[in-house]
Motif scaffolding. Structure first.
Motif, PDB file in Angstrom:
ATOM      1  N   PRO A  21       0.794  -1.231   0.000  1.00  0.00           N
ATOM      2  CA  PRO A  21       0.000   0.000   0.000  1.00  0.00           C
ATOM      3  C   PRO A  21       0.829   1.284   0.000  1.00  0.00           C
ATOM      4  CG  PRO A  21       0.142  -0.904   2.226  1.00  0.00           C
ATOM      5  CD  PRO A  21       0.882  -1.860   1.341  1.00  0.00           C
ATOM      6  N   ALA A  22       2.152   1.211   0.326  1.00  0.00           N
ATOM      7  CA  ALA A  22       2.879   2.463   0.582  1.00  0.00           C
ATOM      8  C   ALA A  22       4.109   2.637  -0.306  1.00  0.00           C
ATOM      9  CB  ALA A  22       3.285   2.518   2.061  1.00  0.00           C
ATOM     10  N   ARG A  56      -1.335   5.715  -3.871  1.00  0.00           N
ATOM     11  CA  ARG A  56      -1.499   6.927  -3.058  1.00  0.00           C
ATOM     12  C   ARG A  56      -0.221   7.731  -2.853  1.00  0.00           C
ATOM     13  NH1 ARG A  56      -3.481   4.860   2.370  1.00  0.00           N
ATOM     14  NH2 ARG A  56      -3.484   7.041   2.977  1.00  0.00           N
ATOM     15  N   ALA A  60       6.726   5.681   0.939  1.00  0.00           N
ATOM     16  CA  ALA A  60       6.746   5.974   2.389  1.00  0.00           C
ATOM     17  C   ALA A  60       8.049   5.522   3.038  1.00  0.00           C
ATOM     18  CB  ALA A  60       5.560   5.313   3.071  1.00  0.00           C
ATOM     19  N   ALA A  62      11.865   3.229   3.567  1.00  0.00           N
ATOM     20  CA  ALA A  62      12.324   1.842   3.708  1.00  0.00           C
ATOM     21  C   ALA A  62      11.184   1.013   4.306  1.00  0.00           C
ATOM     22  CB  ALA A  62      13.547   1.789   4.612  1.00  0.00           C
ATOM     23  N   ASP A  63      11.226  -0.282   4.059  1.00  0.00           N
ATOM     24  CA  ASP A  63      10.150  -1.162   4.533  1.00  0.00           C
ATOM     25  C   ASP A  63      10.327  -1.423   6.031  1.00  0.00           C
ATOM     26  OD1 ASP A  63       8.350  -3.137   5.118  1.00  0.00           O
ATOM     27  OD2 ASP A  63       8.619  -4.170   3.203  1.00  0.00           O
ATOM     28  N   ILE A  64       9.504  -0.763   6.848  1.00  0.00           N
ATOM     29  CA  ILE A  64       9.643  -0.861   8.305  1.00  0.00           C
ATOM     30  C   ILE A  64       9.395  -2.304   8.770  1.00  0.00           C
ATOM     31  CG2 ILE A  64       8.780   0.002  10.528  1.00  0.00           C
ATOM     32  CD1 ILE A  64       7.986   2.607   8.994  1.00  0.00           C
ATOM     33  N   LYS A  65       8.532  -3.017   8.046  1.00  0.00           N
ATOM     34  CA  LYS A  65       8.249  -4.411   8.434  1.00  0.00           C
ATOM     35  C   LYS A  65       9.514  -5.261   8.285  1.00  0.00           C
ATOM     36  CE  LYS A  65       3.428  -3.667   7.517  1.00  0.00           C
ATOM     37  NZ  LYS A  65       2.409  -3.448   6.523  1.00  0.00           N
ATOM     38  N   GLY A 108      13.229   6.977   3.477  1.00  0.00           N
ATOM     39  CA  GLY A 108      13.938   6.525   2.285  1.00  0.00           C
ATOM     40  C   GLY A 108      13.282   6.993   0.992  1.00  0.00           C
ATOM     41  N   PHE A 246       5.147   1.674  15.598  1.00  0.00           N
ATOM     42  CA  PHE A 246       4.601   1.933  14.257  1.00  0.00           C
ATOM     43  C   PHE A 246       3.752   0.742  13.813  1.00  0.00           C
ATOM     44  CE2 PHE A 246       4.641   1.396   9.671  1.00  0.00           C
ATOM     45  CZ  PHE A 246       4.115   2.617   9.262  1.00  0.00           C
ATOM     46  N   LYS A 249       0.556   0.599  15.495  1.00  0.00           N
ATOM     47  CA  LYS A 249      -0.217   1.827  15.275  1.00  0.00           C
ATOM     48  C   LYS A 249      -0.468   2.571  16.586  1.00  0.00           C
ATOM     49  CE  LYS A 249      -2.557  -0.155  11.203  1.00  0.00           C
ATOM     50  NZ  LYS A 249      -1.910   0.493  10.072  1.00  0.00           N
TER      51      LYS A 249
HETATM   52  C1  LIG Z   1      17.171   4.049   5.811  1.00  0.00           C
HETATM   53  C2  LIG Z   1      15.774   4.415   5.605  1.00  0.00           C
HETATM   54  C3  LIG Z   1      14.909   4.398   6.685  1.00  0.00           C
HETATM   55  C4  LIG Z   1      13.458   4.651   6.489  1.00  0.00           C
HETATM   56  O1  LIG Z   1      13.012   5.042   5.418  1.00  0.00           O
HETATM   57  S1  LIG Z   1      12.453   4.361   7.816  1.00  0.00           S
HETATM   58  C5  LIG Z   1      10.808   4.652   7.214  1.00  0.00           C
HETATM   59  C6  LIG Z   1      10.495   6.118   7.182  1.00  0.00           C
HETATM   60  N1  LIG Z   1       9.113   6.313   6.795  1.00  0.00           N
HETATM   61  C7  LIG Z   1       8.130   6.469   7.683  1.00  0.00           C
HETATM   62  O2  LIG Z   1       8.344   6.465   8.884  1.00  0.00           O
HETATM   63  C8  LIG Z   1       6.748   6.611   7.121  1.00  0.00           C
HETATM   64  C9  LIG Z   1       5.818   5.655   7.799  1.00  0.00           C
HETATM   65  N2  LIG Z   1       4.478   5.727   7.283  1.00  0.00           N
HETATM   66  C10 LIG Z   1       3.619   6.693   7.601  1.00  0.00           C
HETATM   67  O3  LIG Z   1       3.918   7.653   8.284  1.00  0.00           O
HETATM   68  C11 LIG Z   1       2.207   6.541   7.114  1.00  0.00           C
HETATM   69  O4  LIG Z   1       1.971   5.202   6.866  1.00  0.00           O
HETATM   70  C12 LIG Z   1       1.875   7.355   5.846  1.00  0.00           C
HETATM   71  C13 LIG Z   1       1.935   8.847   6.180  1.00  0.00           C
HETATM   72  C14 LIG Z   1       2.807   7.022   4.696  1.00  0.00           C
HETATM   73  C15 LIG Z   1       0.429   6.998   5.415  1.00  0.00           C
HETATM   74  O5  LIG Z   1      -0.453   7.168   6.470  1.00  0.00           O
HETATM   75  P1  LIG Z   1      -1.966   6.658   6.326  1.00  0.00           P
HETATM   76  O6  LIG Z   1      -2.569   7.252   5.118  1.00  0.00           O
HETATM   77  O7  LIG Z   1      -2.619   6.916   7.654  1.00  0.00           O
HETATM   78  O8  LIG Z   1      -1.868   5.087   6.049  1.00  0.00           O
HETATM   79  P2  LIG Z   1      -1.296   3.939   7.021  1.00  0.00           P
HETATM   80  O9  LIG Z   1      -2.447   3.112   7.503  1.00  0.00           O
HETATM   81  O10 LIG Z   1      -0.363   4.471   8.051  1.00  0.00           O
HETATM   82  O11 LIG Z   1      -0.404   3.099   5.983  1.00  0.00           O
HETATM   83  C16 LIG Z   1      -1.007   2.293   5.003  1.00  0.00           C
HETATM   84  C17 LIG Z   1      -0.288   0.957   5.031  1.00  0.00           C
HETATM   85  O12 LIG Z   1       1.051   1.173   4.578  1.00  0.00           O
HETATM   86  C18 LIG Z   1       1.948   0.611   5.541  1.00  0.00           C
HETATM   87  N3  LIG Z   1       3.182   1.395   5.547  1.00  0.00           N
HETATM   88  C19 LIG Z   1       3.285   2.741   5.518  1.00  0.00           C
HETATM   89  N4  LIG Z   1       4.577   3.108   5.510  1.00  0.00           N
HETATM   90  C20 LIG Z   1       5.296   1.963   5.522  1.00  0.00           C
HETATM   91  C21 LIG Z   1       6.685   1.672   5.499  1.00  0.00           C
HETATM   92  N5  LIG Z   1       7.617   2.661   5.432  1.00  0.00           N
HETATM   93  N6  LIG Z   1       7.077   0.397   5.543  1.00  0.00           N
HETATM   94  C22 LIG Z   1       6.171  -0.605   5.577  1.00  0.00           C
HETATM   95  N7  LIG Z   1       4.825  -0.400   5.593  1.00  0.00           N
HETATM   96  C23 LIG Z   1       4.413   0.875   5.548  1.00  0.00           C
HETATM   97  C24 LIG Z   1       1.207   0.692   6.864  1.00  0.00           C
HETATM   98  O13 LIG Z   1       1.751  -0.203   7.800  1.00  0.00           O
HETATM   99  C25 LIG Z   1      -0.190   0.334   6.432  1.00  0.00           C
HETATM  100  O14 LIG Z   1      -0.221  -1.062   6.258  1.00  0.00           O
HETATM  101  P3  LIG Z   1      -1.497  -1.923   6.765  1.00  0.00           P
HETATM  102  O15 LIG Z   1      -2.630  -1.447   5.928  1.00  0.00           O
HETATM  103  O16 LIG Z   1      -1.080  -3.340   6.498  1.00  0.00           O
HETATM  104  O17 LIG Z   1      -1.680  -1.625   8.215  1.00  0.00           O
END
Ligand SMILES: C/C=C/C(=O)SCCNC(=O)CCNC(=O)[C@H](O)C(C)(C)COP(=O)(O)OP(=O)(O)OC[C@H]1O[C@@H](n2cnc3c(N)ncnc32)[C@H](O)[C@@H]1OP(=O)(O)O
Length: 257
Positions: A21-22, A56, A60, A62-65, A108, A246, A249
């Protein structure tokens, strides 16, 4: 390719990240991107690349999972270095890469966008480095690239608060070259790509090489330090708490452990 769709329009290669989804950047997504870059570099009919996200978001991050299956700090540092190398390759890529960003480019996802040569954003996109919310730090050179675009102080505010800025503000602050309503984003990005694809590939390659000279030795030292600290911080109790929070939630409770 499982997570990237690729097509060409004229001399522009269009990469669509397609991992609902992200559009999280798992190891597999990053490997597919590396493979696509290799193919595009070799293809004389491709002169410009456009990268965007399906669904959408742009991405979002790197894959946090996936983080929950990485065990040691040195494995996290290695993950950081691999991402840094790929994004450095993009910034040095001899063909211009344009990111068309809508929805969200976080963590990321923003680091990927900042490794592109040009960013075009939708007005309502959210761009940020929210890693501190997870109890970790940016690890794909975001700590080094973000200050280049928005200045040291604003970059720190963005990282310390985890709050994103809008596409409109990103364009005002120099993090994006152009800003459009979301429905026009891809069309306008393709118009930009068409202008660039008419230029000589040799002069394009030369200006990209020269633009990269503006990076100092400090940039590369900073990347090294970032990968080291990414590993150290990822091993802490606060990182485990932030990532778990995270996934569950809920708000994290950081204790400094
Ligand atoms: C070296 C690099 C490090 C990194 O990059 S660390 C990761 C940094 N990124 C974040 O912290 C962003 C995390 N995500 C969010 O803040 C939010 O999400 C969003 C603002 C992107 C969207 O929010 P909303 O519209 O309320 O949707 P939702 O229910 O939070 O997310 C939809 C589904 O997408 C999954 N998801 C979102 N971001 C990630 C991610 N970065 N890695 C893995 N999964 C992600 C969620 O868990 C959920 O999934 P499900 O529907 O199964 O509950």
């Amino acid at each position: 390719m499982a997570f990237l769709n690729y097509r060409t329009e004229g001399k522009t290669g269009v990469i669509a990240i397609s991992r609902p989804p992200a559009n999280a950047l798992s190891t597999e997504v990053l490997q597919e991107l590396a493979d696509l870059l290799t193919a595009a570099e070799r293809d004389p009919n491709v002169r410009v690349l456009v990268i965007h996200g399906e669904g959408r978001f742009f991405s979002a991050g790197a894959d946090i999972k996936e983080f929950t299956s990485v065990r040691t700090g040195s494995q996290f540092s290695e993950m950081s270095r691999r991402g840094q190398e790929l994004f450095e390759r993009m910034e040095r890529f001899p063909k211009p890469i344009i990111a068309a960003i809508h929805g969200a480019a976080l963590g990321g996802g923003l680091e990927l966008a900042m490794a592109c040569h040009i960013r075009v954003v939708s007005e309502t996109a959210k761009l940020g480095l929210p890693e501190l919310q997870l109890g970790i730090i940016p690890g794909f050179a975001g700590t080094q690239r973000l200050p280049k675009y928005v200045g040291a102080e604003r970059a720190l505010v963005m990282m310390l608060t985890s709050e994103p800025i809008s596409g409109k503000e990103a364009a005002e602050r120099g993090l994006a070259a152009f800003c459009f309503p979301e429905e026009k984003l891809l069309e306008e990005t393709m118009k930009l790509a068409k202008k660039i694809e008419k230029k000589s590939p040799r002069s394009i390659k030369a200006v990209i090489e020269l633009a990269n000279f503006a990076k100092t030795g400090q940039f590369y030292e900073g990347m090294k330090k970032e990968a080291e600290l990414f590993g150290q911080i990822a091993e802490t109790g606060d990182a485990k708490e932030g990532i778990q929070a995270f996934l569950e939630k809920r708000e994290p409770n950081f204790t400094g452990e």
